[in-house]
Design a protein around this motif. Structure first.
Motif, PDB file in Angstrom:
ATOM      1  N   GLN A   1       0.845  -1.184   0.000  1.00 24.24           N
ATOM      2  CA  GLN A   1       0.000   0.000   0.000  1.00 24.24           C
ATOM      3  C   GLN A   1       0.886   1.241   0.000  1.00 24.24           C
ATOM      4  OE1 GLN A   1      -3.233  -0.537  -0.012  1.00 24.24           O
ATOM      5  NE2 GLN A   1      -4.178   1.442   0.368  1.00 24.24           N
ATOM      6  N   VAL A   2       0.609   2.153  -0.906  1.00 29.38           N
ATOM      7  CA  VAL A   2       1.436   3.350  -1.005  1.00 29.38           C
ATOM      8  C   VAL A   2       1.112   4.315   0.129  1.00 29.38           C
ATOM      9  CG1 VAL A   2      -0.214   4.394  -2.593  1.00 29.38           C
ATOM     10  CG2 VAL A   2       2.125   5.240  -2.521  1.00 29.38           C
ATOM     11  N   GLN A   3       2.125   4.880   0.728  1.00 30.53           N
ATOM     12  CA  GLN A   3       1.976   5.909   1.749  1.00 30.53           C
ATOM     13  C   GLN A   3       2.211   7.269   1.101  1.00 30.53           C
ATOM     14  OE1 GLN A   3       1.113   5.072   4.969  1.00 30.53           O
ATOM     15  NE2 GLN A   3       1.017   2.969   4.197  1.00 30.53           N
ATOM     16  N   LEU A   4       1.390   8.249   1.460  1.00 32.42           N
ATOM     17  CA  LEU A   4       1.489   9.582   0.869  1.00 32.42           C
ATOM     18  C   LEU A   4       1.699  10.614   1.959  1.00 32.42           C
ATOM     19  CD1 LEU A   4      -1.527   9.232  -1.557  1.00 32.42           C
ATOM     20  CD2 LEU A   4       0.865   9.107  -2.188  1.00 32.42           C
ATOM     21  N   ALA A   5       2.606  11.526   1.724  1.00 32.90           N
ATOM     22  CA  ALA A   5       2.895  12.578   2.696  1.00 32.90           C
ATOM     23  C   ALA A   5       2.725  13.930   2.026  1.00 32.90           C
ATOM     24  CB  ALA A   5       4.321  12.425   3.222  1.00 32.90           C
ATOM     25  N   GLU A   6       1.732  14.688   2.473  1.00 34.75           N
ATOM     26  CA  GLU A   6       1.463  16.003   1.902  1.00 34.75           C
ATOM     27  C   GLU A   6       2.101  17.088   2.760  1.00 34.75           C
ATOM     28  OE1 GLU A   6      -3.047  14.510   0.948  1.00 34.75           O
ATOM     29  OE2 GLU A   6      -2.120  14.810   2.900  1.00 34.75           O
ATOM     30  N   SER A   7       2.406  18.202   2.122  1.00 34.34           N
ATOM     31  CA  SER A   7       2.917  19.357   2.850  1.00 34.34           C
ATOM     32  C   SER A   7       2.591  20.627   2.082  1.00 34.34           C
ATOM     33  CB  SER A   7       4.427  19.244   3.064  1.00 34.34           C
ATOM     34  OG  SER A   7       5.099  19.195   1.829  1.00 34.34           O
ATOM     35  N   GLY A   8       2.624  21.759   2.783  1.00 32.90           N
ATOM     36  CA  GLY A   8       2.475  23.047   2.121  1.00 32.90           C
ATOM     37  C   GLY A   8       1.199  23.802   2.415  1.00 32.90           C
ATOM     38  N   GLY A   9       0.271  23.248   3.133  1.00 37.53           N
ATOM     39  CA  GLY A   9      -0.947  23.982   3.455  1.00 37.53           C
ATOM     40  C   GLY A   9      -0.666  25.123   4.404  1.00 37.53           C
ATOM     41  N   GLY A  10      -1.654  26.016   4.579  1.00 39.53           N
ATOM     42  CA  GLY A  10      -1.467  27.115   5.515  1.00 39.53           C
ATOM     43  C   GLY A  10      -2.462  28.226   5.302  1.00 39.53           C
ATOM     44  N   LEU A  11      -2.137  29.369   5.872  1.00 39.96           N
ATOM     45  CA  LEU A  11      -2.980  30.549   5.798  1.00 39.96           C
ATOM     46  C   LEU A  11      -2.597  31.365   4.574  1.00 39.96           C
ATOM     47  CD1 LEU A  11      -5.135  31.863   7.639  1.00 39.96           C
ATOM     48  CD2 LEU A  11      -3.292  33.242   8.604  1.00 39.96           C
ATOM     49  N   VAL A  12      -3.579  31.714   3.756  1.00 35.71           N
ATOM     50  CA  VAL A  12      -3.275  32.456   2.536  1.00 35.71           C
ATOM     51  C   VAL A  12      -4.373  33.476   2.287  1.00 35.71           C
ATOM     52  CG1 VAL A  12      -4.410  30.720   1.095  1.00 35.71           C
ATOM     53  CG2 VAL A  12      -2.730  32.250   0.082  1.00 35.71           C
ATOM     54  N   GLN A  13      -3.978  34.624   1.818  1.00 33.54           N
ATOM     55  CA  GLN A  13      -4.939  35.681   1.526  1.00 33.54           C
ATOM     56  C   GLN A  13      -5.682  35.361   0.241  1.00 33.54           C
ATOM     57  OE1 GLN A  13      -3.213  39.581   1.348  1.00 33.54           O
ATOM     58  NE2 GLN A  13      -5.161  40.581   1.727  1.00 33.54           N
ATOM     59  N   SER A  14      -6.961  35.684   0.198  1.00 30.15           N
ATOM     60  CA  SER A  14      -7.743  35.476  -1.020  1.00 30.15           C
ATOM     61  C   SER A  14      -7.063  36.183  -2.182  1.00 30.15           C
ATOM     62  CB  SER A  14      -9.161  36.011  -0.832  1.00 30.15           C
ATOM     63  OG  SER A  14      -9.841  35.258   0.127  1.00 30.15           O
ATOM     64  N   GLY A  15      -6.948  35.452  -3.279  1.00 31.27           N
ATOM     65  CA  GLY A  15      -6.230  35.981  -4.430  1.00 31.27           C
ATOM     66  C   GLY A  15      -4.756  35.630  -4.416  1.00 31.27           C
ATOM     67  N   GLY A  16      -4.299  35.040  -3.320  1.00 30.82           N
ATOM     68  CA  GLY A  16      -2.898  34.684  -3.188  1.00 30.82           C
ATOM     69  C   GLY A  16      -2.591  33.311  -3.749  1.00 30.82           C
ATOM     70  N   SER A  17      -1.403  32.821  -3.413  1.00 25.02           N
ATOM     71  CA  SER A  17      -0.929  31.547  -3.958  1.00 25.02           C
ATOM     72  C   SER A  17      -0.548  30.586  -2.848  1.00 25.02           C
ATOM     73  CB  SER A  17       0.288  31.796  -4.862  1.00 25.02           C
ATOM     74  OG  SER A  17      -0.033  32.628  -5.947  1.00 25.02           O
ATOM     75  N   LEU A  18      -0.567  29.309  -3.216  1.00 29.78           N
ATOM     76  CA  LEU A  18      -0.192  28.254  -2.284  1.00 29.78           C
ATOM     77  C   LEU A  18       0.442  27.130  -3.097  1.00 29.78           C
ATOM     78  CD1 LEU A  18      -0.577  27.781   0.813  1.00 29.78           C
ATOM     79  CD2 LEU A  18      -2.548  26.377   0.204  1.00 29.78           C
ATOM     80  N   ARG A  19       1.457  26.509  -2.530  1.00 31.65           N
ATOM     81  CA  ARG A  19       2.130  25.394  -3.208  1.00 31.65           C
ATOM     82  C   ARG A  19       2.091  24.184  -2.288  1.00 31.65           C
ATOM     83  NH1 ARG A  19       6.215  24.432  -7.205  1.00 31.65           N
ATOM     84  NH2 ARG A  19       7.816  22.964  -6.545  1.00 31.65           N
ATOM     85  N   LEU A  20       1.532  23.107  -2.804  1.00 36.47           N
ATOM     86  CA  LEU A  20       1.449  21.855  -2.064  1.00 36.47           C
ATOM     87  C   LEU A  20       2.361  20.828  -2.699  1.00 36.47           C
ATOM     88  CD1 LEU A  20      -2.444  21.579  -1.706  1.00 36.47           C
ATOM     89  CD2 LEU A  20      -0.833  22.604  -0.097  1.00 36.47           C
ATOM     90  N   SER A  21       2.815  19.905  -1.896  1.00 36.86           N
ATOM     91  CA  SER A  21       3.590  18.800  -2.434  1.00 36.86           C
ATOM     92  C   SER A  21       3.093  17.496  -1.822  1.00 36.86           C
ATOM     93  CB  SER A  21       5.084  18.988  -2.171  1.00 36.86           C
ATOM     94  OG  SER A  21       5.353  18.948  -0.782  1.00 36.86           O
ATOM     95  N   CYS A  22       3.321  16.426  -2.551  1.00 33.66           N
ATOM     96  CA  CYS A  22       2.898  15.110  -2.095  1.00 33.66           C
ATOM     97  C   CYS A  22       3.949  14.098  -2.510  1.00 33.66           C
ATOM     98  CB  CYS A  22       1.551  14.751  -2.706  1.00 33.66           C
ATOM     99  SG  CYS A  22       0.946  13.111  -2.259  1.00 33.66           S
ATOM    100  N   ALA A  23       4.478  13.387  -1.537  1.00 36.20           N
ATOM    101  CA  ALA A  23       5.513  12.392  -1.794  1.00 36.20           C
ATOM    102  C   ALA A  23       4.946  11.001  -1.554  1.00 36.20           C
ATOM    103  CB  ALA A  23       6.711  12.645  -0.882  1.00 36.20           C
TER     104      ALA A  23
END
Length: 117
Positions: A1-23
């Motif tokens: 079974q594959v294990q997935l680890a996400e990162s990069g969430g957080g507080l962001v202003q509307s109209g702003g940007s966010l970068r997530l990653s998943c390994a």
């Protein structure tokens, strides 16, 4: 079974940007597809973007295709979701899904995104 680890969430202003990653914990050879889904409180999980690991082909939810970019580490099993011009929505959680060539599907624990005006 594959294990997935996400990162990069957080507080962001509307109209702003966010970068997530998943390994993913499996080898590049075993990985077939990876995708991102969003889920707001009390709502169903919805597809945002996905990438076929065997070909590199990317697909997006129609309303996201001009704002989101999904890329991958070709030599490894990590993908990156760049989200720009985020909509003024309430808190939601992004989930990474991974599928192997052996029809095994797994979900990550979720990365929370909170937008504020």
């Amino acid at each position: 079974q594959v294990q997935l680890a996400e990162s990069g969430g957080g507080l962001v202003q509307s109209g702003g940007s966010l970068r997530l990653s998943c390994a993913a914990s499996v080898s590049t050879f075993s990985l077939y597809d990876m995708a991102w889904y969003r889920q707001a409180p009390g709502k169903e999980r919805e597809f945002d973007a996905g990438i076929r690991w065997t070909t590199g082909n990317v697909r997006y939810r129609y309303s996201a295709k001009d704002r989101f970019t999904l890329s991958r580490d070709v030599a490894g099993t990590t993908n990156f979701l760049q989200m720009n011009s985020l909509q003024p929505e309430s808190t939601k959680t992004y989930y990474c899904r991974g599928e192997t060539k052996y029809y095994e599907n797994s979900w990550g624990q979720g990365a929370q995104d909170t937008n504020y005006s």
